[in-house]
Design an enzyme around this catalytic site. Structure first.
Site, PDB file in Angstrom:
ATOM      1  N   TYR A   1      51.969  15.261  20.705  1.00  0.00           N
ATOM      2  CA  TYR A   1      51.511  15.417  22.099  1.00  0.00           C
ATOM      3  C   TYR A   1      52.007  14.229  22.923  1.00  0.00           C
ATOM      4  O   TYR A   1      52.603  14.397  23.989  1.00  0.00           O
ATOM      5  CB  TYR A   1      49.980  15.499  22.138  1.00  0.00           C
TER       6      TYR A   1
ATOM      7  N   SER B   1      50.541  11.930  30.509  1.00  0.00           N
ATOM      8  CA  SER B   1      49.257  11.531  29.931  1.00  0.00           C
ATOM      9  C   SER B   1      49.294  10.029  29.683  1.00  0.00           C
ATOM     10  O   SER B   1      50.366   9.459  29.478  1.00  0.00           O
ATOM     11  CB  SER B   1      49.033  12.264  28.598  1.00  0.00           C
TER      12      SER B   1
HETATM   13  N1  LIG Z   1      42.245  17.181  29.936  1.00  0.00           N
HETATM   14  C1  LIG Z   1      42.704  15.966  29.643  1.00  0.00           C
HETATM   15  O1  LIG Z   1      41.961  15.091  29.161  1.00  0.00           O
HETATM   16  C2  LIG Z   1      44.157  15.644  29.906  1.00  0.00           C
HETATM   17  C3  LIG Z   1      44.557  14.309  29.765  1.00  0.00           C
HETATM   18  C4  LIG Z   1      45.891  13.966  30.013  1.00  0.00           C
HETATM   19  C5  LIG Z   1      46.793  14.949  30.369  1.00  0.00           C
HETATM   20  N2  LIG Z   1      46.375  16.237  30.481  1.00  0.00           N
HETATM   21  C6  LIG Z   1      47.387  17.222  30.853  1.00  0.00           C
HETATM   22  O2  LIG Z   1      46.991  17.857  32.043  1.00  0.00           O
HETATM   23  C7  LIG Z   1      47.506  19.189  32.079  1.00  0.00           C
HETATM   24  C8  LIG Z   1      46.376  20.145  32.350  1.00  0.00           C
HETATM   25  O3  LIG Z   1      45.417  19.958  31.331  1.00  0.00           O
HETATM   26  P1  LIG Z   1      43.971  20.649  31.378  1.00  0.00           P
HETATM   27  O4  LIG Z   1      43.047  19.739  30.667  1.00  0.00           O
HETATM   28  O5  LIG Z   1      43.648  21.125  32.750  1.00  0.00           O
HETATM   29  O6  LIG Z   1      44.257  21.897  30.411  1.00  0.00           O
HETATM   30  P2  LIG Z   1      43.689  23.414  30.388  1.00  0.00           P
HETATM   31  O7  LIG Z   1      43.938  23.915  29.012  1.00  0.00           O
HETATM   32  O8  LIG Z   1      42.303  23.454  30.923  1.00  0.00           O
HETATM   33  O9  LIG Z   1      44.669  24.135  31.427  1.00  0.00           O
HETATM   34  C9  LIG Z   1      46.009  24.325  31.113  1.00  0.00           C
HETATM   35  C10 LIG Z   1      46.503  25.582  31.774  1.00  0.00           C
HETATM   36  O10 LIG Z   1      47.895  25.745  31.430  1.00  0.00           O
HETATM   37  C11 LIG Z   1      48.123  27.115  31.178  1.00  0.00           C
HETATM   38  N3  LIG Z   1      49.303  27.286  30.336  1.00  0.00           N
HETATM   39  C12 LIG Z   1      49.443  26.921  29.030  1.00  0.00           C
HETATM   40  N4  LIG Z   1      50.646  27.298  28.569  1.00  0.00           N
HETATM   41  C13 LIG Z   1      51.280  27.906  29.592  1.00  0.00           C
HETATM   42  C14 LIG Z   1      52.556  28.527  29.731  1.00  0.00           C
HETATM   43  N5  LIG Z   1      53.419  28.575  28.694  1.00  0.00           N
HETATM   44  N6  LIG Z   1      52.902  29.052  30.915  1.00  0.00           N
HETATM   45  C15 LIG Z   1      52.029  29.007  31.970  1.00  0.00           C
HETATM   46  N7  LIG Z   1      50.810  28.449  31.897  1.00  0.00           N
HETATM   47  C16 LIG Z   1      50.430  27.912  30.713  1.00  0.00           C
HETATM   48  C17 LIG Z   1      46.837  27.586  30.487  1.00  0.00           C
HETATM   49  O11 LIG Z   1      46.699  29.005  30.523  1.00  0.00           O
HETATM   50  C18 LIG Z   1      45.771  26.840  31.280  1.00  0.00           C
HETATM   51  O12 LIG Z   1      45.316  27.598  32.377  1.00  0.00           O
HETATM   52  C19 LIG Z   1      48.205  19.396  30.742  1.00  0.00           C
HETATM   53  O13 LIG Z   1      49.592  19.159  30.889  1.00  0.00           O
HETATM   54  C20 LIG Z   1      47.578  18.337  29.847  1.00  0.00           C
HETATM   55  O14 LIG Z   1      48.422  17.969  28.783  1.00  0.00           O
HETATM   56  C21 LIG Z   1      45.091  16.606  30.267  1.00  0.00           C
END
Ligand SMILES: NC(=O)c1ccc[n+]([C@@H]2O[C@H](COP(=O)([O-])OP(=O)(O)OC[C@H]3O[C@@H](n4cnc5c(N)ncnc54)[C@H](O)[C@@H]3O)[C@@H](O)[C@H]2O)c1
Length: 279
Positions: A177, A163
């Protein structure tokens, strides 16, 4: 015949042409964690559309829909339900993936959670453990479990989702985080060096604000003094490109790092934030 000098050796123009990598993804088996929704789902879809065989891994049964969607669009995908945050869960997912397709070329460690606290001292130890286990330990477990297959592939690639928070900037309410994502970057840099001689590359993406359910559910809630709408407006104003990322805009960069189009890139973290942290 024209010859090109390369590190004291020679390559022919023909072999240079084989470096064209647009089509290379179609020969890969790619495992994407957290692919039931959000960035992981978009990544699975981009890879599936490029012709890769995709393993959709998620703790949520909704991952089945991602795989179905890819197949409906003419691609190849399977869904494996499991928990990436434990050694056993990770081993089961990788074993099922290899049993399905025989090989594994790319591992995209994308699954993650966001848990916010008013400030770092209000973070509970349970929140800290959850964040470190799901965001960081998962990368360790999945990478360890997948390494034999990735090494065997001869062109293994690991892409970890970090991130901008914890890599470029701090952000109120995101202390642990950010720490969990900093740990992902730190692990990746050493893995990249250790695994380079074994033919496995390791890179990260560091997204900014991406319009996903995670963002909607958690990030806007953190603006405790504001309602969702005004909190969102303030965040938008900080993004030079003027909008939140769409999940597929992150997915395209992940796909680039997952395949041989990036075969001289390792140990890097690519920030995808619309200029938010521009320096
Ligand atoms: N959305 C943002 O603004 C953003 C910004 C920076 C980084 N990220 C990172 O990107 C990645 C995806 O984020 P997103 O926004 O698509 O999130 P999201 O919550 O929409 O999707 C995350 C997915 O991970 C799955 N998951 C969670 N725990 C799990 C586990 N223990 N085993 C298997 N699957 C699991 C969930 O079921 C979900 O389908 C994450 O690592 C998040 O930290 C997101």
């Amino acid at each position: 015949m024209e010859r090109l000098l390369l590190h004291g050796g020679v390559v022919s123009p023909e072999s240079r042409l084989t470096m064209k990598t647009d089509d290379e993804l179609r020969t890969r088996v790619c495992l994407v964690t957290g692919a039931a929704r959000g960035i992981g789902k978009a990544t699975a879809e981009v890879l599936g559309a490029a012709g890769a065989k995709v393993v959709v891994a998620d703790i949520s049964e909704l991952g089945a829909q991602t795989a179905e969607g890819i197949r409906a669009a003419g691609g190849q995908a399977v869904f494996i339900q499991g928990d990436v945050s434990t050694a056993e869960g990770a081993a089961n997912i990788v074993a099922s993936a290899v049993a399905e397709f025989g090989v594994l070329d790319s591992l995209i460690n994308n699954a993650g959670i966001l848990r916010l606290a008013p400030s770092f001292e209000h973070t509970t130890i349970e929140q800290l453990h959850d964040l470190m286990q799901i965001n960081f330990e998962s990368v360790f477990h999945m990478s360890k479990a997948a390494l034999p297959a990735l090494e065997k592939s001869g062109r293994g690639s690991i892409v970890n989702t970090a991130s901008m928070v914890g890599f470029r900037i701090g952000m109120p309410s995101h202390a642990i985080y950010g720490a969990s994502k900093a740990a992902v970057v730190g692990l990746s840099m050493t893995m990249a060096i250790e695994l380079a001689p074994r033919g496995v590359r390791v890179n990260c993406v560091a997204p900014g604000v991406v319009a996903t359910d995670l963002f909607a559910e958690e990030f806007l809630k953190s603006n405790s003094s504001k309602d969702l709408e005004s909190g969102g407006k303030e965040t938008l104003a900080a993004i030079p490109l003027g909008n939140y990322a769409r999940p597929e805009q992150v997915a395209e960069v992940i796909a680039f790092l997952a395949g041989s189009a990036s075969d001289y890139v390792t140990g890097q973290t690519i920030v995808i934030d619309g200029g938010f942290t521009g320096i």
